[in-house]
Design an enzyme around this catalytic site. Structure first.
Site, PDB file in Angstrom:
ATOM      1  N   PHE A 261      -3.265  -0.395  -0.885  1.00  0.00           N
ATOM      2  CA  PHE A 261      -2.372   0.102  -1.938  1.00  0.00           C
ATOM      3  C   PHE A 261      -2.778  -0.577  -3.258  1.00  0.00           C
ATOM      4  O   PHE A 261      -1.945  -1.124  -3.978  1.00  0.00           O
ATOM      5  CB  PHE A 261      -0.906  -0.180  -1.617  1.00  0.00           C
ATOM      6  N   CYS A 355       8.098  -4.716  -4.504  1.00  0.00           N
ATOM      7  CA  CYS A 355       9.100  -4.539  -5.547  1.00  0.00           C
ATOM      8  C   CYS A 355      10.456  -4.192  -4.942  1.00  0.00           C
ATOM      9  O   CYS A 355      11.389  -3.855  -5.665  1.00  0.00           O
ATOM     10  CB  CYS A 355       8.662  -3.437  -6.522  1.00  0.00           C
TER      11      CYS A 355
END
Length: 397
Positions: A261, A355
């Site tokens: 990612f 996050c």
């Protein structure tokens, strides 16, 4: 109206009070404060603070309390740091993980280099708190200086041509990257005159390029990366540096690293200064931008970049076998499928960046069940006065 005393601060930054046996959530309040409010189900609207907490701070923005963009400007720095750290602690506790959480790293820096404003007939800005009504603003103090006043001003100019629209702004090393999104059918050439503004590097409409005077680019380690339209970028430059520093510290002496990612390479490009790197992401334009940056940067170890959907096609243990360490930084949904494959692998070190504490905790539990130990967790704050927090976790097999 009802008088009550706030007992705690909830995970959304709202004060909690019990009225008639049910919880009521009251924005812009603090624990211990006696307040006057209007109750509507489980929601409370603050009318006045009768007894302020000694931890109440003076808001930094004149729009605070009306604007829906910030939730915590009234919280003292000490309680603010404890609140954000507590979000991570609560997520880990809920997942049954007992690992000490480090102190919050302040990575707000000069402000957010990215923002999306709504442009309507009534002006430009953010939505009002708990409302779909627009708050017209003249400036926004949480943004970097080049955006604070310019973003609302330019959004209003764009509305004059494009009508109701959302306008995304990114401040880069080469100028402003401006992305207009609207459901209206609009001829791109109508926006061209606005693209002549001195600090504007690129203007796009619904994902398509309108005009580019120079490629919007950001520095990542030794590399200068030209950003694709709509690509992901950490909200603050300081946060990117802080997160990358924690990642590199966690990797230690690893000589071969898989960065999953990877986006446009904020970690990979820094890691490649000392180690060979394999990178993968489903975002093909991001991979292309990363590859271009690699090709134009001297002093890097070999980097192999591939476009791959790691949600549907995660790297299997046999593919992970060549690496000393893995870094993964998924979207808010987390990396459940990839975490399950990593848990089956023999890779010694895994560094997870997230996050969203709740999906991090879910993925961490998968790795722990697979034989990893969560060695450290560090929360990082880049979203000033919001209820969002980043974090980096280091796992060892």
């Amino acid at each position: 109206m009802t008088r009550a005393t706030i007992t705690a601060l909830g995970q959304r930054g709202e004060g909690i009070v019990e009225i008639d046996g049910r919880r009521v959530y009251v924005p812009f309040t603090l624990a211990g404060e006696e307040v006057e409010l209007t109750v509507d189900g489980e929601r409370g609207m603050l009318n006045s603070v009768l007894t302020p907490s000694p931890e109440r701070a003076e808001p930094a923005c004149r729009y605070f309390g009306t604007c829906g963009g910030c939730a915590l400007q009234h919280v003292s720095p000490r309680d603010y740091a404890a609140f954000k750290r507590g979000l991570v602690e609560a997520a880990l506790r809920h997942a049954g993980i007992e690992t000490p959480v480090g102190q919050l790293v302040d990575a707000r820096g000069a402000g957010r280099r990215r923002a999306t404003l709504h442009a309507r007939k009534s002006g430009a800005g953010y939505m009002q708190a708990r409302s779909h009504d627009l708050l017209n603003i003249a400036s926004c103090p949480i943004l970097v200086p080049p955006l604070q006043q310019e973003a609302p001003r330019l959004a209003r100019l764009l509305h004059a041509v494009a009508g109701d629209c959302d306008v995304g702004f990114t401040a880069t090393a080469t100028g402003l990257d401006v992305a207009v999104t609207t459901p209206r059918k609009l001829k791109p050439e109508k926006l061209v005159p606005l693209a002549q503004r001195p600090r504007l590097a690129r203007l796009s409409l619904n994902g398509d390029l309108v005009l580019q005077t120079r490629a919007p680019a950001v520095k990542m380690g030794k590399a200068l990366v030209a950003l694709p339209i709509g690509s992901f970028l950490q909200a603050t430059e300081a946060a990117e540096e802080a997160l990358a520093g924690l990642v590199i510290a966690g990797l230690g002496t690893a000589k071969t690293v898989a960065d999953l990612f990877c986006g446009v390479g904020p970690f990979a490009l820094r890691i490649a200064e000392n180690a060979k790197v394999f990178v993968a992401d489903s975002d093909k334009p991001a991979i292309a931008a990363l590859q271009k940056a690699i090709n134009h940067t001297q002093g890097l170890k070999p980097v192999t970049a591939v476009a791959r959907d790691l949600f549907r096609d995660p790297l299997a243990p046999v593919e992970l076998e060549p690496y000393d360490a893995i870094v993964f930084d998924p979207p808010r949904a987390g990396a459940e499928a990839q975490a399950r494959e990593i848990a089956r692998s023999k890779v010694k070190t895994v560094i997870a960046v997230s996050c969203e504490p709740r999906t991090f905790a879910r993925d961490a539990a998968i790795l722990i069940t697979g034989g990893y130990r969560l060695e450290s967790v560090t929360p990082v704050d880049q979203f000033a006065w919001s209820t969002h927090v980043e974090l980096v976790g280091a796992f060892r097999r």
